[in-house]
Motif scaffolding. Structure first.
Motif, mmCIF file in Angstrom:
data_model
loop_
_atom_site.group_PDB
_atom_site.id
_atom_site.type_symbol
_atom_site.label_atom_id
_atom_site.label_comp_id
_atom_site.label_asym_id
_atom_site.label_seq_id
_atom_site.Cartn_x
_atom_site.Cartn_y
_atom_site.Cartn_z
ATOM 1 N N UNK A 1 0.841 -1.184 0.000
ATOM 2 C CA UNK A 1 0.000 0.000 0.000
ATOM 3 C C UNK A 1 0.883 1.243 0.000
ATOM 4 N N UNK A 2 0.373 2.273 -0.617
ATOM 5 C CA UNK A 2 1.149 3.505 -0.740
ATOM 6 C C UNK A 2 1.153 4.343 0.531
ATOM 7 N N UNK A 3 0.111 4.227 1.336
ATOM 8 C CA UNK A 3 0.068 5.024 2.563
ATOM 9 C C UNK A 3 -0.041 4.088 3.762
ATOM 10 N N UNK A 4 0.384 4.589 4.912
ATOM 11 C CA UNK A 4 0.363 3.766 6.119
ATOM 12 C C UNK A 4 -1.080 3.547 6.573
ATOM 13 N N UNK A 5 -1.305 2.516 7.379
ATOM 14 C CA UNK A 5 -2.645 2.307 7.919
ATOM 15 C C UNK A 5 -3.155 3.524 8.695
ATOM 16 N N UNK A 6 -2.264 4.192 9.412
ATOM 17 C CA UNK A 6 -2.667 5.390 10.171
ATOM 18 C C UNK A 6 -3.138 6.494 9.223
ATOM 19 N N UNK A 7 -2.405 6.714 8.146
ATOM 20 C CA UNK A 7 -2.797 7.733 7.166
ATOM 21 C C UNK A 7 -4.121 7.368 6.498
ATOM 22 N N UNK A 8 -4.299 6.087 6.185
ATOM 23 C CA UNK A 8 -5.541 5.636 5.556
ATOM 24 C C UNK A 8 -6.714 5.813 6.521
ATOM 25 N N UNK A 9 -6.507 5.486 7.792
ATOM 26 C CA UNK A 9 -7.556 5.663 8.804
ATOM 27 C C UNK A 9 -7.972 7.130 8.880
ATOM 28 N N UNK A 10 -6.994 8.006 8.900
ATOM 29 C CA UNK A 10 -7.291 9.441 8.960
ATOM 30 C C UNK A 10 -8.049 9.891 7.713
ATOM 31 N N UNK A 11 -7.644 9.398 6.556
ATOM 32 C CA UNK A 11 -8.311 9.759 5.299
ATOM 33 C C UNK A 11 -9.767 9.289 5.296
ATOM 34 N N UNK A 12 -10.004 8.054 5.732
ATOM 35 C CA UNK A 12 -11.373 7.533 5.778
ATOM 36 C C UNK A 12 -12.203 8.326 6.767
ATOM 37 N N UNK A 13 -11.641 8.598 7.952
ATOM 38 C CA UNK A 13 -12.358 9.367 8.971
ATOM 39 C C UNK A 13 -12.739 10.744 8.430
ATOM 40 N N UNK A 14 -11.782 11.426 7.813
ATOM 41 C CA UNK A 14 -12.051 12.774 7.288
ATOM 42 C C UNK A 14 -13.093 12.751 6.169
ATOM 43 N N UNK A 15 -13.143 11.671 5.415
ATOM 44 C CA UNK A 15 -14.145 11.589 4.349
ATOM 45 C C UNK A 15 -15.553 11.418 4.913
ATOM 46 N N UNK A 16 -15.645 10.987 6.163
ATOM 47 C CA UNK A 16 -16.950 10.805 6.797
ATOM 48 C C UNK A 16 -17.465 12.103 7.421
ATOM 49 N N UNK A 17 -16.580 13.065 7.618
ATOM 50 C CA UNK A 17 -16.979 14.344 8.207
ATOM 51 C C UNK A 17 -17.470 15.234 7.062
ATOM 52 N N UNK A 18 -18.702 15.002 6.670
ATOM 53 C CA UNK A 18 -19.262 15.741 5.541
ATOM 54 C C UNK A 18 -20.195 16.856 5.979
ATOM 55 N N UNK A 19 -20.603 16.815 7.223
ATOM 56 C CA UNK A 19 -21.587 17.777 7.712
ATOM 57 C C UNK A 19 -21.300 18.000 9.188
#
Length: 66
Positions: free
Chosen positions: A1-19
């Protein structure tokens, strides 16, 4: 994988903060649910997806730390 699990977790979490009406705890639960869905889909052919399954299990652990 290109990004670490921690970075991926942060990316997924931030994508859920839509409102801003959805608080961080709800966003975190959505992110964990999304990762669980990925893991469930990968489990169908687990023998082919061992490294990816390990990666997403680490992503889930990182989400739990948030």
């Amino acid at each position: 994988m290109d990004i670490t699990p921690k970075e991926k977790a942060d990316k997924i979490f931030r994508s859920m903060v839509v409102d801003f009406k959805i608080d961080a705890e709800q966003s975190l639960m959505c992110a964990i649910n999304a990762v669980d869905e990925v893991l469930e889909a990968l489990d169908e052919n687990a023998w082919q997806n061992l490294k990816v399954i390990e990666y997403y299990m680490e992503v889930r652990k990182e989400l739990e730390k948030l």
